[in-house]
Design a protein around this motif. Structure first.
Motif, PDB file in Angstrom:
ATOM      1  N   ARG A  45      -7.111   6.076  -5.613  1.00  0.00           N
ATOM      2  CA  ARG A  45      -6.255   7.237  -5.879  1.00  0.00           C
ATOM      3  C   ARG A  45      -5.238   6.979  -6.974  1.00  0.00           C
ATOM      4  N   ALA A 103      -0.549   4.412  -0.658  1.00  0.00           N
ATOM      5  CA  ALA A 103      -1.436   5.481  -0.197  1.00  0.00           C
ATOM      6  C   ALA A 103      -2.703   4.792   0.272  1.00  0.00           C
ATOM      7  N   GLU A 104      -3.527   5.541   0.998  1.00  0.00           N
ATOM      8  CA  GLU A 104      -4.738   4.917   1.523  1.00  0.00           C
ATOM      9  C   GLU A 104      -5.536   4.304   0.372  1.00  0.00           C
ATOM     10  N   GLY A 105      -5.721   3.009   0.423  1.00  0.00           N
ATOM     11  CA  GLY A 105      -6.509   2.334  -0.611  1.00  0.00           C
ATOM     12  C   GLY A 105      -5.840   2.279  -1.961  1.00  0.00           C
ATOM     13  N   GLU A 137       0.853  -1.190   0.000  1.00  0.00           N
ATOM     14  CA  GLU A 137       0.000   0.000   0.000  1.00  0.00           C
ATOM     15  C   GLU A 137       0.892   1.245   0.000  1.00  0.00           C
ATOM     16  N   SER A 195      -2.976  11.742   0.057  1.00  0.00           N
ATOM     17  CA  SER A 195      -4.172  11.689   0.916  1.00  0.00           C
ATOM     18  C   SER A 195      -4.572  13.075   1.390  1.00  0.00           C
TER      19      SER A 195
END
Lengths: 174, 997, 93
Positions: A101, A5-7, A3, A168
């Motif tokens: 993202r 970045a978030e998601g 991962e 983010s």
């Protein structure tokens, strides 16, 4: 799955066979046939057949990702036609960038418009990721297959991570 | 409420959230929403900085990004940022700010003595004065001037923050979030267009944030702004960016924005970028940049406590701060009357309004009169009194014909000035749009545009609020391609009125000693501008450079129009005949961190690592950068310096075997039925007769006849060549091949594929190379008889596909093992193990260079410089005499390309075998020739040769091949010239016996 | 950064392209006079106005193509394939 970045994940792809086919229309048609495609994909589009995938990177150029062991069929189909078929399997390293993202992260390095209307699923093109040449192929709404020359891979991976680190904190809505 | 000048119940600050920060070490209290300037003003403090040249005490003139005076340093250590505008820096707990350009303190500054010497420091003073003695400029004058002048210091610690870049695309970019920008964004946004709206302030609203009078649809201006922003936020197709300045307008509607993300936060999240550059490609751009109020130019107009009238209104309504207790207003337009009325209503005494116009009139003037404010028509301000704070104004009548009468002093602690409003044309002008002078308004307005851009509102001279909103809607609709937009009813507004003034105010007396500032930040006075014109500078661009007016960090936002008017008056020519200086980016200063973005540290540029980089690192190699590649230069053993390591590596290659990572060599596969024909046309060599399995040294010229690149080419099949190029030339050669193929020879059936990174190259060189390799190549016969020098074979090595070249760049028996780069490390390891018993030694690029120089092999780019023919570098033999055409053929037949005195490659030996020449040294005919003289040639390569036990060098010398055995001299910087003798460039094994072993 | 409309890939940012100099310069045969060869190598118009020029989409499809650009404004008037004639634009060169 890493991962960045978030998601959003970034993963290296395992080695695969990559062939660059260059030639005039007849050669590209023959290759499409050998791959089980109805037709040569239009410019900047990828297509998938029983024999593998064809990425139309230029008017006279296909990058072919053959299904395992199917190179022989290609060679046979092209034998009588002027063409150049070159194995570049080791020239490239592949990544998959995936997540909500993913497009925003690419937009931190690349001046292309990744809105689905401008860069739909199935589109593939060579471009730049900051200072490194790359081919970007949108394989899903939130999934991108990225090909870079082997020696640029550490640079590109680090740049994607760096953009991911700050992504983010942005509200990117258009 | 803290701060004696804070007015309870006013402003947009949050009184429930007190904030404490430090300014020059002192604790200052303010509130969330304050800027450094508003918090200091709330304490009654105007003094915030010292000026650039005279060290004059200065306070804020404005309340925004046009601020020239109140420049401060903010932050500590690596986060210290100089020259920020106190009027824009938002405060937060723990903020540390300092004033600049003062010593020892802001109140007492020793440099202020300069102001006493001001009569001696006119425009061009430095150019005129510090001319003698000549040597003093560098050592005495410049350091002194540099110390005395200047603003903030540069930070010294590395910047700990990270910065981001984002490419964005939209249908409509709206720059500026005041009334016109909000209206345009909403009109376009409701059409469904992709819209980006940016504003440099912390909140949208622009001038409306300081407007307590106007009413829109019955709402106060600020409530209307809130309603607009709320609707825009709900639109998914609209991107809102605050604290984000549009600072550069590039070709084809690429506009750069600088978004500041963390500077206003006390505790920013750990990974949050400090700033982000947005590179926005917009189909259409709407500029809603507003207008800036102009200062008035009069003696002492820079005293703290003298500010733009609109600024005082902003401090009142946005920050709830009264900028003084007793104000004198000096104006040439109506807008300042509204400011006077608002201040009076808030309890500030208005001592007088001095109006430059003979008969001011209109509703605002009447309203002021009705309120009992004293209005002095046809009145100017002769000078302001005071030092660290204004204490009074001398107001004087202006008679018919402009004669100024005797003035009278009016005590005050605040002087508000309004010379009218200058539309902000910066972005329109950066987009190369034309400007036109508007006689009615007395200002420049945007003219015809080149880009797809339109201006709306005050930045194109539309000032009345209802007209501004309509203008914004029209611009938004036109940009988004719509017809029906939102409508609002302005139920109360001020009429814009007429008036305005530009240039120096009329004054009584000659004013030889008066300091009336045009450009506050660069300390340029009206007198300086006039002097420049008197001294013969007519072009406004020349006046700008001579006086430095408009050249400070504010880019002349407040000063350019006044400077222009002064020049216009002195020359007696209309402003439009004089023109305006070019607007240059950035609109406001941008930090270097933001420009660098992701490209910093190791990530500044791609670092390309060859396949054996990990092996070399584990062996303790020392590396060098070759373009973007990092290559192993040498492999030192314990206690070895470079010379020792390189000598050992060279000896190993000549006596046993060496192994070298040559993977960075450029490689191109040339394939197709016309491959040989293409090669014939592209290279100077002939290729038709080269058999399959054979190699040839190939040389590429440009059509100018000059050597461009070289490399060994192998024929894999009748219709397939494996071409190698230099490491640095790989991309260029491929591009040049594609150029000729696509544009000159499109009829050829041949195609090019870069295989530089497909094939890793392991060079195995030395007398024992065959012995090491033979058992590894899966039965391939590599004996001298079956695989002589300059041949190639396809095969495998330990099951890995291989193209094996028998080639040599060392002069020894050698092979270059090409294997797919993903498996190269495994092959390298096997060769390495197999060679252990034979003394196999890794060598780096340095030994490679020495070994090739011993053999006289040229390196393109080292021996050549883009003006060398094949013949010049001893490769005339490679040029085909029979081909009808090839790239460079015609040029190589030119007489000048065959002149006998051309520079030719030779070997050079110093008479003293241990003396080393330096690459780049000139070679001259005699030991002592007075300079200047012309050189006979120059040294291109110089090494210590372990094989010869002495220094060797290669050089390009006029007619060099005909001068073998003769002497030349190499002048040295630090000693007598070195005597050298010209020799054949092949120093070692000239018969090539080792190569063919 | 210019927006360049590659005839094969559509509009792309300038950084994907390499400039190729003036277009429609004919490479003469190898038997021309010195003066003609010199003109081919070195003499260019340095046009102020509409210039026919070459670009290569080097970080895209790799193809060379021609463009008409007004050097005063950077505005492109046309993009066209190598080997096709310069389009009529109605604007003075």
């Amino acid at each position: 799955m890493v991962e960045i970045a978030e998601g959003c994940t970034l993963d290296s792809l395992p080695p695969m066979i990559r062939l660059v086919l260059q030639g005039r229309a007849a050669a590209l048609d023959a290759a499409a046939g050998a791959l089980g495609l109805d037709a040569v994909p239009p410019l900047l589009r990828a297509a998938s057949g029983a024999g593998g995938q064809a990425l139309r990177l230029g008017p006279f150029e296909l990058m072919i990702l053959p299904a395992l062991g199917s190179r022989a069929g290609l060679d046979a189909a092209l034998a009588a036609l002027p063409h150049s078929l070159v194995d570049v399997s080791d020239r490239h390293v592949g990544f998959v960038l995936e997540g909500a993202r993913a497009a925003d992260i690419l937009a931190g390095l690349c001046p292309l418009d990744f809105a689905p209307s401008s860069f739909p699923v199935g589109m593939v093109t060579r471009t730049l990721l900051d200072k490194a040449g790359a081919a970007i192929w949108r394989t899903g709404a939130q999934t991108f297959h990225i090909e870079v020359w082997r020696s640029f891979a550490p640079y590109v991976e680090a740049q994607l991570r760096e953009v991911g680190r700050g992504i983010s904190f942005s509200l990117l809505s258009v | 409420m803290s701060g004696v000048f804070r007015l309870a119940g006013r402003g947009r600050i949050d009184p429930s959230r007190p904030v404490a920060f430090r300014f020059d070490g002192r604790l200052i209290r303010g509130y969330a929403g304050d800027t450094v300037a508003s918090a200091l003003l709330a304490e009654g403090r105007h003094l915030m900085g010292r000026s650039f040249k005279y060290h004059r005490p200065r306070g804020p003139v404005s309340a925004g990004s046009d601020e020239p005076n109140a420049l401060i340093g903010v932050g500590e250590g690596g986060r210290y940022t100089p020259n920020l505008r106190a009027t824009q820096v938002e405060i937060h707990d723990g903020l540390v700010a300092v004033s600049q350009n003062r010593a020892p303190s802001l109140r007492f500054d020793i440099g202020a003595l300069n102001t006493l010497a001001a009569p001696l420091l006119p425009a061009g003073f430095y150019y005129k004065t510090f001319m003698w003695p000549r040597g003093f400029w560098d050592k005495v004058y410049e350091p002194l001037i540099r110390r005395a002048a200047g603003l903030g210091r540069a930070p010294e610690a590395p910047d700990p923050d990270h910065y981001a870049l984002h490419y964005a695309h939209c249908d409509v970019l709206v720059a500026g979030g005041g009334p016109a920008g909000l209206a345009a964004a909403l009109a376009a946004g409701r059409m469904g267009a992709r819209v980006i709206l940016c504003d440099e302030n912390a909140e949208f609203g622009g001038s409306l944030l300081a407007d307590a009078y106007s009413r829109i649809d019955g709402l106060t201006a600020m409530d209307w702004v809130a309603r607009m922003v709320a609707e825009l936020e709900r639109l998914p197709n609209v991107q809102l960016l605050t604290r984000c300045s549009a600072f550069h307008y590039g070709p084809h509607n690429m506009v750069a924005l600088n978004q500041r993300l963390t500077d206003h936060l006390a505790m920013p999240p750990a990974d949050m970028p400090r700033e982000r550059i947005w590179q926005v490609r917009a189909r259409e751009v709407v500029l809603a940049a507003g207008a800036l109020e102009r200062a008035l130019v009069f003696e002492g107009n820079d005293r703290p406590g003298i500010m733009l009238a609109s600024a005082a209104r902003t401090y009142l309504h946005r920050y709830g701060v009264a900028c003084g207790r007793k104000a004198v207003v000096v104006t040439a337009d109506d807008a300042a009357y509204r400011v006077a009325l608002d201040l009076a209503e808030a309890g500030v005494k208005i001592a007088a309004i001095a109006d430059l116009r003979p008969v001011p009139g209109g509703t605002l003037v009447e309203a002021a009169r009705a309120r009992g404010i004293r209005i002095l028509p046809a009145t100017t301000i002769q000078r302001a009194h005071g030092h660290l704070r204004v204490t009074g104004a001398e107001l004087a009548p202006v008679g018919e014909g402009g004669a100024v009468g005797k003035g009278r002093a009016v005590a005050c602690d605040l002087v508000l000035m309004s010379g009218g409003f200058t539309p902000s044309l910066h972005l329109h002008s950066q987009a190369r749009g034309a400007l036109r002078f508007d006689d009615a308004l007395g200002v420049y307005l945007p003219g015809e545009a080149i880009e797809r851009v339109r201006s709306a509102g005050a930045c194109r001279g539309v000032f009345a609020l209802d007209a501004v909103l309509r203008d914004g809607v029209a611009a938004g609709l036109a940009a988004a391609g719509g017809e029906n937009g939102p409508e609002w009813r302005v139920t109360r507004q001020d009429a814009p009125g007429t008036g305005g003034f530009a240039g120096a105010l009329p004054r009584r007396g000659p004013g030889h000693l008066a300091l009336a500032f045009v450009d506050f930040q660069n300390d340029v006075t009206a007198k300086d501008v006039k002097l420049a014109v008197r001294e013969g500078f007519r072009s406004i661009e020349h006046v700008k450079r001579y006086t430095t007016t408009g050249m400070a960090t504010d880019q002349g936002k407040g000063s350019n129009v006044n400077a222009l008017a002064i020049v216009s008056n002195v020359l007696g020519r209309r402003p439009e005949e004089i023109g305006l200086t070019t607007y240059r980016p950035p609109y406001t200063p941008v930090t270097f961190g933001a420009f660098a973005g992701h490209a910093r540290g190791d990530q500044f540029d791609p670092l390309r690592l060859p396949p054996m980089d990990g092996w070399a690192r584990a062996r303790g190699a020392v590396f060098e950068d070759v373009g973007q590649w990092r290559r192993a230069r040498y492999f030192p053993r314990a206690g070895e310096d470079m010379a020792a390591a390189v000598a050992r590596e060279c000896r190993a290659v000549r006596s046993a075997a060496g192994i070298f990572d040559a993977s960075t060599l450029g490689k191109i596969e040339v394939a197709g039925p016309d491959a040989a024909e293409f090669m014939n046309r592209f290279y100077v060599n002939a290729w038709t007769k080269l058999g399959v399995g054979k190699c040839r040294y190939g040389l590429v010229c440009r059509d100018s006849g000059f050597v461009y690149d070289d490399g060994v080419v192998g024929r894999i099949a009748a219709d397939r060549f494996h071409v190698t190029t230099t490491t640095g030339g790989a991309a260029g050669v491929l591009n040049m091949m594609e150029d000729y193929l696509q544009t000159e020879w499109a009829d050829l059936d041949v195609w090019l594929t870069s295989v530089t990174e497909q094939w890793a190259v392991i060079a195995l060189q030395g007398p024992r190379a065959r012995e090491i390799l033979a058992p590894l190549v899966d039965g391939l016969d590599i004996s001298a008889a079956s695989m002589p020098h300059m041949t190639l074979r396809e095969g495998s090595i330990g099951g890995v596909p291989m193209r094996l070249f028998r080639v040599s760049f060392t002069g020894e028996l050698g092979y270059e093992i090409n294997v797919p780069s993903g498996q190269a490390r495994a092959v390298w390891d096997r060769v390495w193990q197999a060679g252990a018993a034979c003394g196999l030694t890794p060598y780096g690029t340095e030994a490679m260079h020495v070994l090739r120089a011993e053999k006289g092999y040229l390196i393109v780019g080292q021996e050549t410089d883009g003006t060398m023919t094949p013949g010049d570098v001893g490769c005339g033999w490679a040029v085909s005499k029979v081909k009808p055409d090839f790239i460079g053929k015609r040029a190589l037949a030119l007489p000048a390309m065959n002149a006998p005195d051309r520079l030719q490659m030779v070997g050079v030996l110093t008479d003293d075998p241990l003396s080393m020449l330096e690459e780049g040294m000139q070679l001259v005919a005699a030991a002592h020739i007075p300079a200047p003289t012309s050189a006979e040639g120059h040294v291109t390569s110089s090494y210590f040769s372990p094989a010869l036990g002495r220094s060797i060098a290669l050089a390009m010398v006029k007619g060099g091949r005909g001068r073998m055995g003769t002497g030349l001299y190499a002048p040295c910087l630090d000693g007598p010239p070195l005597k050298v003798t010209l020799v054949d460039p092949v120093f070692y094994d000239p018969e090539g016996a080792r190569l063919n072993g | 950064m210019l927006l360049i409309d590659c005839p094969y890939c559509g509009p792309r940012a300038e950084i994907e392209f390499a400039y190729g100099g003036e277009a429609h310069i004919v490479r003469p045969a190898a038997d021309v006079s010195e003066a003609e060869w010199e003109a081919f190598l070195y003499l260019r118009d340095n046009t102020k106005g509409v210039l026919a020029e070459r670009w290569r989409h080097s970080h895209g499809c790799g193809r060379f193509f021609n463009a008409l650009r007004d050097t005063r404004t950077d505005r492109f008037l046309a993009f066209y394939e190598i080997g096709t004639p310069r389009p009529e634009t109605g604007e003075a060169a």
